[in-house]
Design a protein around this motif. Structure first.
Motif, short mmCIF file in Angstrom:
data_model
loop_
_atom_site.label_atom_id
_atom_site.label_comp_id
_atom_site.label_asym_id
_atom_site.label_seq_id
_atom_site.Cartn_x
_atom_site.Cartn_y
_atom_site.Cartn_z
N ASP A 99 -5.51 -10.75 -0.51
CA ASP A 99 -4.70 -10.03 -0.19
C ASP A 99 -4.01 -9.79 1.20
O ASP A 99 -2.99 -9.84 1.43
CB ASP A 99 -5.16 -8.46 -0.60
N LEU A 111 -11.34 -9.70 -1.39
CA LEU A 111 -10.37 -8.85 -0.67
C LEU A 111 -9.73 -9.87 0.28
O LEU A 111 -8.63 -9.29 0.71
CB LEU A 111 -10.97 -7.70 0.20
N LYS A 139 -0.78 4.34 -1.14
CA LYS A 139 -2.13 4.75 -0.28
C LYS A 139 -1.68 5.45 1.02
O LYS A 139 -2.69 5.78 2.05
CB LYS A 139 -2.91 3.56 0.14
N GLN A 153 -7.78 -3.24 2.23
CA GLN A 153 -6.69 -2.13 2.35
C GLN A 153 -6.63 -1.58 3.71
O GLN A 153 -5.41 -1.73 4.43
CB GLN A 153 -6.77 -1.00 1.49
N GLN A 154 -7.55 -1.49 4.29
CA GLN A 154 -7.83 -1.07 5.91
C GLN A 154 -7.16 -2.12 6.72
O GLN A 154 -6.24 -1.80 7.53
CB GLN A 154 -9.12 -0.52 6.21
N LEU A 187 -10.24 3.96 2.10
CA LEU A 187 -9.76 2.80 1.56
C LEU A 187 -10.55 1.66 1.73
O LEU A 187 -11.69 1.76 2.26
CB LEU A 187 -8.57 2.43 2.53
N SER A 188 -10.27 0.51 0.78
CA SER A 188 -11.26 -0.47 0.74
C SER A 188 -11.26 -1.25 2.40
O SER A 188 -9.97 -1.10 2.82
CB SER A 188 -11.23 -1.59 -0.16
N ARG A 222 -4.90 -4.31 5.80
CA ARG A 222 -3.54 -4.31 5.81
C ARG A 222 -2.80 -3.19 6.32
O ARG A 222 -1.69 -3.51 7.00
CB ARG A 222 -3.02 -4.57 3.97
N VAL A 223 -3.13 -1.93 6.31
CA VAL A 223 -2.82 -0.98 7.12
C VAL A 223 -2.86 -1.32 8.59
O VAL A 223 -1.87 -1.09 9.28
CB VAL A 223 -3.62 0.45 6.96
N LEU A 264 0.89 -1.10 0.02
CA LEU A 264 0.14 0.03 0.06
C LEU A 264 0.83 1.41 0.09
O LEU A 264 0.23 2.24 0.41
CB LEU A 264 -0.89 0.06 1.02
#
Ligand code: ATP
Ligand code: MG
Lengths: 262, 310
Positions: A196, A193, A151, A163-164, A159-160, A166-167, A148
């Motif tokens: 990932d 998702l 991002k 993605q959230q 964020l999707s 993974r953050v 990311l």
């Protein structure tokens, strides 16, 4: 990449002996015994309400256990032992111990008023008093690691879900923990998702991170897991190698649970 | 398969010429009548004031009178300081109220109960007359003085307005803190942050979004409520203008002057509030709404290039 196998002594990373937990009159954990070895991916499965989250939260003292002993890397959780007496740790000491344990939640719980980068930088700067430059540099590297890098300046709402999450993993890794706790990290995600996030976790496992993972992803448990425990109604029903337990369960309760989720 | 269906009506529909429907619109007589009535009433009001015995010249002259400006400054000063005191007390008592310690919780409850339950006018008078029951303010070896010397009009006004405001702010802040998801506190604790750090860095910034709008109202109220402090001899805007009014006989004129300034102050702070709310909306909205200034610029842009707008 990075080697996470810290303090990889011979003693277990997590050791639970007869752990009980009640909320008021509700007896939730009824004597949990288990050991998580260093560098191990330890999977926890079981029906809803069986106490998986509660046990995970006991490990970093978000919940206080009522009885039994629970230790992380050889040190008691929430207490200090002197002679045969137990002393409760001060809030500050509890906070200090939590630095070494990363936690990832089902609902991400990113800080919505901070960008992805700021989310990852927050704890090292506030808790470890690291300089912003150092923290930023590491945060960039970790966001890159979870795929990311571009991002960094986005707020969580931009964020999707994947993605959230993974953050959130990067945020926990920023404290360079020796143990990572995952509470159903993919349950709130759309199916496309999930991959990932699991890929990131698989990468962590390969780098030697000790992980306790509550999950409904049996595929992940089978491929990546080193040990698996099936919990039901606050007790460990069955434990062993994930491939053995998942393909050849010994108990009826395990069998009926697996028949529903597989 | 699908593109056949899509293509057929697409370009054709765009070409089809159409005719505007011609119909007799409904006659909304009610709207016309009420519009006329309101305009007539307004005209009558303006006429009445222009014919009334108002020295409009005095209003203009006294607007920037030096004692009026001093009063204005005092009003701003007491409003801002009392609001700051209220904010600090509000956060303090809100945190106390929410703490697990039953003693601090009870103290906070008592404070809110008293200061919200009695009129601020009465509270101001009590601070003003404190010297009647305590002759000295005695803080042991640190400080000792006669109460009448300590309780200057400014101090009385500050304590009266600030402590009252604190009680209201405590409830506003408490609602704000409780609006933040518990998962936030948990995530923060899990990272090793202490309770204080969690409150400062995670909870309060998010609570702000809930806290600011009512706080803006509180501040605008404060600007107006501060006019009560003239009873404790603090020379604020109202007192300054009334003094001139009483001496010159231009009572209504000076009240107009005061009203004009109050309106100007509240208007300025309303604009400030808009920008403050915008700042704390960061992250909660996918994109921030444009500021009025940005909106004007955008409109100018489309005016210059009308073909872009189409
Ligand atoms: N703070 C609390 N107060 C009271 N009861 C609680 C509390 N937290 C959890 N419980 C109860 O403990 C039981 C176990 O909850 P827990 O969240 O550990 O289950 P779980 O195995 O994680 O289930 P799921 O798969 O649905 O997440 C539930 O019956 C729940 O209602
Ligand atoms: Mg759970």
């Amino acid at each position: 990449m990075t080697d996470f196998s810290k303090g990889a002594g011979s003693q277990p990373m997590v050791k639970a002996e007869g752990v009980h937990k009640s909320f008021g009159l509700a007896h939730i954990l009824k004597g949990i015994d288990l050991e998580v070895a260093p560098r191990e991916v330890f999977c926890l499965i079981g029906p809803s309400g069986s106490g998986k989250s509660t046990f995970l939260r006991c490990i970093n003292h978000l919940e206080k256990i009522n009885s039994g002993r629970l230790s992380v890397d050889g040190e008691l959780v929430g207490y200090r032992q002197k002679g045969d007496k137990l002393y409760e740790l001060k809030d500050r000491e509890v906070a200090a111990k939590r630095r070494d344990i990363g936690m990832v939640f089902q609902r991400f719980n990113l800080f919505p008023h901070m960008t992805a980068l700021e989310n990852v930088m927050e704890a090292p700067v506030m808790v470890k008093r690291e300089s912003k430059a150092v923290a930023r540099e590491r945060a960039q590297r970790l966001l890159d690691r979870v795929g990311l890098a571009d991002k960094a300046q986005n707020y969580p709402s931009q964020l999707s879900g994947g993605q959230q999450q993974r953050v959130a993993i990067a945020r926990a890794l920023a404290m360079e923990p020796k143990l990572m706790l995952f509470d159903e990290p993919t349950s709130a995600l759309d199916p496309e998702l999930v991959g990932d996030v699991l890929d990131v976790m698989r990468g962590l496992a390969e780098d030697g991170m000790t992980m306790v993972v509550v999950t409904h992803e049996m595929g992940f448990a089978r491929e990546v897991g080193d040990a698996l425990v099936f919990m039901d109604d606050g007790v460990v029903v069955e434990a062993g190698n994930p491939r053995d337990v998942l393909t050849n369960p010994q108990h009826d309760r395990t069998r009926s649970f697996l028949s529903k989720v597989l | 398969m699908t593109d056949k269906i899509d293509k057929a009506p697409g370009p054709a529909a765009a070409q089809t010429p159409y005719e505007d429907i011609r119909a007799i619109p409904v006659r909304r007589y009610g709207r016309w009548v009420s519009g006329v009535v309101v305009v007539v009433l307004l005209g009558w009001l303006v006429y009445a004031f222009s014919q009334g015995n108002v020295m409009w010249g005095t209003v203009g002259d006294k607007l920037f009178d030096s004692s009026v400006l001093t009063g204005l400054w005092h009003t701003v000063l007491i409003s801002v300081t009392a609001m700051l005191l209220g904010l600090v007390l509000g956060v303090l008592f809100a945190v106390m109220r929410l703490s697990k310690n039953p003693v601090t919780g009870a103290v906070a409850w008592l404070y809110i109960w008293f200061f919200r339950g009695t009129p601020v006018y009465v509270q101001l008078l009590m601070w003003f007359n404190l010297a009647l029951i305590f002759q000295y303010l005695n803080l042991g070896p640190i400080y000792k003085n006669e109460m009448v010397d300590v309780m200057t009009p400014f101090v009385v006004a500050l304590l009266g307005l600030g402590l009252n405001e604190g009680a209201y702010m405590a409830e506003i802040v408490r609602a704000g803190i409780q609006s933040v998801d518990e998962g936030q506190t948990e995530a923060s604790h899990a990272l090793g942050m202490t309770a204080g750090q969690t409150m400062r860095r995670v909870v309060l910034p998010q609570a702000m979004r809930v806290i600011i709008p009512p706080t803006g109202n509180e501040f605008i109220n404060m600007l107006k409520t501060s006019s009560l402090v003239s009873v404790v001899q603090y020379v604020d805007l109202l007192r300054a203008t009334s003094n001139i009014g009483a001496n010159s006989g231009a009572v209504m004129e000076m009240l107009f002057v005061a009203s004009a300034w109050y309106l100007i102050l509240t208007s300025i702070f309303s604009v400030g509030q808009y920008y403050l709310e915008r700042r704390f909306a960061r992250g909660s909205l996918r994109s921030l709404p444009p500021t009025p200034w940005q909106r004007i610029k955008a409109n100018l842009g489309t005016l210059r290039r009308p073909e872009v707008a189409r």
